[in-house]
Scaffold this motif. Structure first.
Motif, PDB file in Angstrom:
ATOM      1  N   GLY A  84      89.833  36.127  89.495  1.00 35.17           N
ATOM      2  CA  GLY A  84      88.905  35.301  88.696  1.00 35.17           C
ATOM      3  C   GLY A  84      87.633  35.983  88.783  1.00 35.17           C
ATOM      4  N   ASN A  85      86.589  35.722  88.129  1.00 41.21           N
ATOM      5  CA  ASN A  85      85.334  36.505  88.203  1.00 41.21           C
ATOM      6  C   ASN A  85      84.678  36.339  89.489  1.00 41.21           C
ATOM      7  N   ASN A 113      95.490  42.502  82.709  1.00 43.47           N
ATOM      8  CA  ASN A 113      94.454  43.058  81.688  1.00 43.47           C
ATOM      9  C   ASN A 113      93.377  43.654  82.301  1.00 43.47           C
ATOM     10  N   MET A 114      93.564  44.278  83.426  1.00 40.50           N
ATOM     11  CA  MET A 114      92.495  45.343  84.063  1.00 40.50           C
ATOM     12  C   MET A 114      93.577  46.236  84.665  1.00 40.50           C
ATOM     13  N   PRO A 115      93.922  47.260  83.607  1.00 47.29           N
ATOM     14  CA  PRO A 115      94.708  48.561  84.141  1.00 47.29           C
ATOM     15  C   PRO A 115      94.191  49.334  84.906  1.00 47.29           C
ATOM     16  N   GLY A 116      92.810  49.563  85.118  1.00 47.43           N
ATOM     17  CA  GLY A 116      92.192  50.564  85.694  1.00 47.43           C
ATOM     18  C   GLY A 116      92.207  49.984  87.199  1.00 47.43           C
ATOM     19  N   PHE A 117      92.660  48.884  87.821  1.00 46.84           N
ATOM     20  CA  PHE A 117      92.513  48.428  89.107  1.00 46.84           C
ATOM     21  C   PHE A 117      93.547  49.086  90.015  1.00 46.84           C
ATOM     22  N   VAL A 118      92.992  49.627  91.031  1.00 50.67           N
ATOM     23  CA  VAL A 118      93.749  50.154  92.153  1.00 50.67           C
ATOM     24  C   VAL A 118      93.598  49.346  93.559  1.00 50.67           C
ATOM     25  N   GLY A 149      86.683  39.249  80.693  1.00 50.99           N
ATOM     26  CA  GLY A 149      85.969  40.448  80.729  1.00 50.99           C
ATOM     27  C   GLY A 149      86.130  41.315  79.430  1.00 50.99           C
ATOM     28  N   GLY A 150      85.656  42.411  79.452  1.00 53.64           N
ATOM     29  CA  GLY A 150      86.009  43.268  78.429  1.00 53.64           C
ATOM     30  C   GLY A 150      85.248  42.914  76.887  1.00 53.64           C
ATOM     31  N   GLY A 151      85.125  43.491  76.155  1.00 52.71           N
ATOM     32  CA  GLY A 151      84.464  43.196  74.819  1.00 52.71           C
ATOM     33  C   GLY A 151      83.223  42.607  75.046  1.00 52.71           C
ATOM     34  N   ARG A 152      83.231  41.267  74.323  1.00 52.54           N
ATOM     35  CA  ARG A 152      81.884  40.679  74.338  1.00 52.54           C
ATOM     36  C   ARG A 152      81.494  40.085  75.663  1.00 52.54           C
ATOM     37  N   PHE A 153      82.414  39.992  76.656  1.00 52.55           N
ATOM     38  CA  PHE A 153      82.242  39.762  78.158  1.00 52.55           C
ATOM     39  C   PHE A 153      82.054  40.509  79.078  1.00 52.55           C
ATOM     40  N   ALA A 154      81.980  42.209  78.535  1.00 52.48           N
ATOM     41  CA  ALA A 154      81.943  43.258  79.350  1.00 52.48           C
ATOM     42  C   ALA A 154      80.597  43.107  80.255  1.00 52.48           C
ATOM     43  N   SER A 155      79.556  42.423  79.951  1.00 58.11           N
ATOM     44  CA  SER A 155      78.575  42.320  80.773  1.00 58.11           C
ATOM     45  C   SER A 155      78.390  41.192  81.886  1.00 58.11           C
ATOM     46  N   LEU A 156      79.674  40.610  81.991  1.00 59.01           N
ATOM     47  CA  LEU A 156      79.818  39.733  82.977  1.00 59.01           C
ATOM     48  C   LEU A 156      79.775  40.047  84.598  1.00 59.01           C
ATOM     49  N   TYR A 157      80.174  41.444  84.470  1.00 62.08           N
ATOM     50  CA  TYR A 157      80.245  42.003  86.099  1.00 62.08           C
ATOM     51  C   TYR A 157      79.119  42.906  86.111  1.00 62.08           C
ATOM     52  N   ARG A 158      78.712  43.154  87.391  1.00 61.28           N
ATOM     53  CA  ARG A 158      77.995  44.125  87.851  1.00 61.28           C
ATOM     54  C   ARG A 158      78.743  45.569  87.699  1.00 61.28           C
ATOM     55  N   PRO A 159      78.102  46.473  87.216  1.00 65.17           N
ATOM     56  CA  PRO A 159      78.777  47.999  87.026  1.00 65.17           C
ATOM     57  C   PRO A 159      79.441  48.201  88.468  1.00 65.17           C
ATOM     58  N   GLY A 160      80.486  48.698  88.430  1.00 67.35           N
ATOM     59  CA  GLY A 160      81.256  48.979  89.687  1.00 67.35           C
ATOM     60  C   GLY A 160      82.003  47.992  90.316  1.00 67.35           C
ATOM     61  N   SER A 161      82.057  46.606  89.624  1.00 65.30           N
ATOM     62  CA  SER A 161      82.925  45.712  90.272  1.00 65.30           C
ATOM     63  C   SER A 161      84.291  45.711  90.145  1.00 65.30           C
ATOM     64  N   PHE A 162      85.109  45.198  91.137  1.00 66.78           N
ATOM     65  CA  PHE A 162      86.434  45.600  91.212  1.00 66.78           C
ATOM     66  C   PHE A 162      86.599  46.852  91.484  1.00 66.78           C
ATOM     67  N   GLY A 163      86.099  47.730  92.445  1.00 62.02           N
ATOM     68  CA  GLY A 163      86.181  49.051  92.566  1.00 62.02           C
ATOM     69  C   GLY A 163      85.642  49.974  91.376  1.00 62.02           C
ATOM     70  N   ALA A 167      85.360  48.120  84.091  1.00 58.56           N
ATOM     71  CA  ALA A 167      85.143  48.829  82.783  1.00 58.56           C
ATOM     72  C   ALA A 167      86.367  49.020  82.219  1.00 58.56           C
ATOM     73  N   SER A 168      87.591  48.672  82.648  1.00 58.42           N
ATOM     74  CA  SER A 168      88.963  48.849  82.272  1.00 58.42           C
ATOM     75  C   SER A 168      89.559  47.452  81.525  1.00 58.42           C
ATOM     76  N   ILE A 169      88.619  46.415  81.787  1.00 61.50           N
ATOM     77  CA  ILE A 169      89.332  44.927  81.496  1.00 61.50           C
ATOM     78  C   ILE A 169      89.348  44.985  79.921  1.00 61.50           C
ATOM     79  N   LEU A 170      90.557  44.445  79.707  1.00 56.59           N
ATOM     80  CA  LEU A 170      90.605  44.244  78.081  1.00 56.59           C
ATOM     81  C   LEU A 170      90.655  42.808  77.824  1.00 56.59           C
ATOM     82  N   PRO A 171      89.976  42.474  76.966  1.00 52.60           N
ATOM     83  CA  PRO A 171      89.640  41.024  76.309  1.00 52.60           C
ATOM     84  C   PRO A 171      91.172  40.613  76.236  1.00 52.60           C
ATOM     85  N   VAL A 172      91.133  39.223  76.596  1.00 48.31           N
ATOM     86  CA  VAL A 172      92.650  38.514  76.317  1.00 48.31           C
ATOM     87  C   VAL A 172      93.071  38.761  74.914  1.00 48.31           C
ATOM     88  N   SER A 173      92.265  38.517  73.934  1.00 52.50           N
ATOM     89  CA  SER A 173      92.579  38.419  72.542  1.00 52.50           C
ATOM     90  C   SER A 173      93.235  39.701  71.945  1.00 52.50           C
TER      91      SER A 173
END
Length: 189
Positions: A84-85, A113-118, A149-163, A167-173
């Motif tokens: 969750g956020n 939908n966050m393929p860059g997460f490690v 997240g992603g798309g119009r919700f990209a600014s929801l998180y501080r840069p660098g969130s989730f390690g 930046a890799s979150i894909l909008p659900v739609s």
């Protein structure tokens, strides 16, 4: 959940208990009682899911970085969780520790939908359903988990969130059809 296979003539039931956004522990004992009662009514196909926002912003999590909450999820018998956020409220190192802690309790942490997460987390999980006798009934259900997240919700998180994976979150739609396609491709039948 989405149905993957044609229904068989064998009847079967699936019961899902879902909750999310846990910021205080006050009601978890009552939830545990309800889960235990519901599990008895549907012992073969009973699933508990947690849809995110459990590592933050609770007072407890600010003290232990979510360790106590993950212990509670294990005691509740939660099968699946997702981001969750507010999972970005703890440090990346603490988040990775909580993921490992949850997986040690045989829970599955999904990330569709966050393929860059490690570390890598499964995009989906398919459960074969059982009939009243505990035998396969020819039906299965896939569980997926999306983070806003992603798309119009990209600014929801501080840069660098989730390690940095924010930046890799894909909008659900934009990704849900691809996820469903991959679920079906990896589970033919």
């Amino acid at each position: 959940p989405c149905k993957l296979r044609a229904a068989s003539s064998k009847p079967c039931k699936l019961r899902i208990v879902h909750f999310n956004d846990v910021y205080v522990l006050d009601n978890l004992a009552a939830l545990k009682t309800a889960i235990d009662l519901e599990r008895q009514s549907c012992p073969h196909n009973f699933v508990v899911t947690m849809g995110g926002d459990f590592l933050g912003p609770s007072l407890l999590s600010s003290l232990d970085e979510g360790a106590g909450m993950v212990d509670m999820l294990s005691l509740l018998g939660v099968d699946y969780v997702c981001f969750g956020n507010h999972e970005s409220d703890v440090t990346y190192e603490a988040l990775c520790a909580r993921i490992e802690q949850f997986q040690l309790s045989d829970g599955i942490w999904l990330n569709s939908n966050m393929p860059g997460f490690v570390p890598f987390l499964p995009e989906h999980h398919v459960r074969e359903l059982l009939d009243a006798n505990g035998e396969l009934c020819g039906r299965s259900v896939a569980f997926v988990a999306y983070l806003i997240g992603g798309g119009r919700f990209a600014s929801l998180y501080r840069p660098g969130s989730f390690g940095g994976a924010d930046a890799s979150i894909l909008p659900v739609s934009d990704c849900h059809e691809d996820v469903v396609h991959r679920v079906r491709a990896s589970n033919p039948g």
